[in-house]
Design an enzyme around this catalytic site. Sequence first.
Site, mmCIF file in Angstrom:
data_model
loop_
_atom_site.group_PDB
_atom_site.id
_atom_site.type_symbol
_atom_site.label_atom_id
_atom_site.label_comp_id
_atom_site.label_asym_id
_atom_site.label_seq_id
_atom_site.Cartn_x
_atom_site.Cartn_y
_atom_site.Cartn_z
ATOM 1 N N ARG A 20 0.831 -1.222 0.000
ATOM 2 C CA ARG A 20 0.000 0.000 0.000
ATOM 3 C C ARG A 20 0.862 1.268 0.000
ATOM 4 O O ARG A 20 0.548 2.252 0.666
ATOM 5 C CB ARG A 20 -0.944 0.041 1.215
ATOM 6 C CG ARG A 20 -2.066 -0.983 1.313
ATOM 7 C CD ARG A 20 -2.963 -0.991 0.124
ATOM 8 N NE ARG A 20 -2.360 -1.827 -0.898
ATOM 9 C CZ ARG A 20 -2.401 -3.164 -0.922
ATOM 10 N NH1 ARG A 20 -3.030 -3.808 -0.019
ATOM 11 N NH2 ARG A 20 -1.821 -3.850 -1.881
ATOM 12 N N SER A 30 -10.633 0.027 3.394
ATOM 13 C CA SER A 30 -9.951 -0.216 4.675
ATOM 14 C C SER A 30 -9.377 1.095 5.184
ATOM 15 O O SER A 30 -8.679 1.786 4.441
ATOM 16 C CB SER A 30 -8.804 -1.206 4.486
ATOM 17 O OG SER A 30 -9.308 -2.425 4.016
ATOM 18 N N GLU A 79 -4.843 4.230 5.900
ATOM 19 C CA GLU A 79 -4.556 3.905 4.497
ATOM 20 C C GLU A 79 -4.955 5.055 3.565
ATOM 21 O O GLU A 79 -4.208 5.399 2.660
ATOM 22 C CB GLU A 79 -5.273 2.607 4.103
ATOM 23 C CG GLU A 79 -4.960 2.191 2.682
ATOM 24 C CD GLU A 79 -5.640 0.897 2.263
ATOM 25 O OE1 GLU A 79 -5.476 -0.123 2.967
ATOM 26 O OE2 GLU A 79 -6.329 0.911 1.239
#
Length: 379
Positions: A164, A249, A371
Amino acid sequence: MTVTTPALADLTTIRVGGVPDRLVAVDDRDALVAAVLEARDSGEDRLLLGGGSNTVASDDGFEGTVIHIRSRGVDRLPAPEGRVRLRVQAGEPWDDLVALTVGNGWSGIEALSGIPGSTGAAPVQNIGAYGQEIESALVGVEFLDDITGEEEYLSRAELGLGYRTSTLKRGRSGVVLSVDLELTDGTVPGALGAPLSAPVAYAQLADALGVPLGSRVPVAELRRAVLALRSSKGMVLDPADPDSVSSGSFFTNPIVSEQFARSLPAQAPRWPQDPLEPDTVLTIPLDGVHPMDVPPLAAAEYTVKLSAAWLIENAGIRRGFALPGSSAGISSKHTLAIVNRGGATGADVAQLASFIQARVQAEFGVVLQPEPVLVGLEL
Ligand SMILES: Cc1cc2nc3c(=O)[nH]c(=O)nc-3n(C[C@H](O)[C@H](O)[C@H](O)COP(=O)(O)OP(=O)(O)OC[C@H]3O[C@@H](n4cnc5c(N)ncnc54)[C@H](O)[C@@H]3O)c2cc1C
């Protein structure tokens, strides 16, 4: 005629954020380049926005120009036998692209079905799901560096992709103009049966398909299975599903040292992680690791990935949780998603995220990292 500037709440999937000073929508590559250079020359701040599915903005809006990227187009580039190369403009919706590739019997990004947002943003956090990341299909991107004003080509290696993350998420300034992907052509003459997916690399997906891990299944079947799994978790944008009013998320899975992982309860899930790239370790807050990890370890020593969802649940925060009086809550289907239940503000979202962070830190000594990209908000 008065044209009102839409609020960031209207341009982001979690539907929070105030009105920016200025909004410029760009519909092609040239307009994108011009808008970015104009913002650079004026010295004002600018915010790039694709689908707004990984952006959580402050209720104060944005002081500067928001550049809304809507450039479209998919072109085929020359490729070796059995391979397909595509150049995709930044504003092309990611899932339309996946549907197109699967429809043509090309494999390589099918497990990334159902991820919202634009193709240009996909390399920014190296999107991933169900055992696949864009990294494995990415060749490189056409990039406009807005410090030098020069266009350049950044190869996959130059993007510094990790879990990520990428050099772009870590602060390299500029805009992805287009993305080059290389896929496998499952329709080559002589191939038998339906075009097949890449090997299934995620246990839950293999179970849903009723095949062993590592199997290949028809690529269209894999897409269907991923979309069904994602829907069951509220992870496909769906106007009929209030749990999908989110940024996906909200926290990444923390990556810690083996020594620290050993200090957690035995039942805490953990997965081996490729050693981090040296520059990614800066994204791990030094106060976010267990005191045993201080002084900071070398990047190569962060080798264990933990489950953020497990940490949250075991810090006592359950699905459906909300702070009293707040319209932001945890999804009823997935502990990792923060949902706008209607009328939530950016401040509500940040307050809940900070609460979760503090609970997990108090319980386990890990500071969860958001995130999504936070604009004008801090946890
Ligand atoms: C329901 C849901 C499920 C999700 N599931 C997943 C998942 O499974 N896996 C996953 O990885 N992510 C997931 N996400 C997060 C998100 O969809 C991805 O990160 C997506 O790639 C963001 O694209 P976007 O265009 O919406 O980005 P935006 O929110 O518009 O932008 C995100 C960041 O990228 C920058 N940016 C945007 N376009 C460009 C560009 N052309 N050049 C340079 N920078 C740019 C923005 O400035 C911002 O910093 C999910 C989100 C939601 C809402």
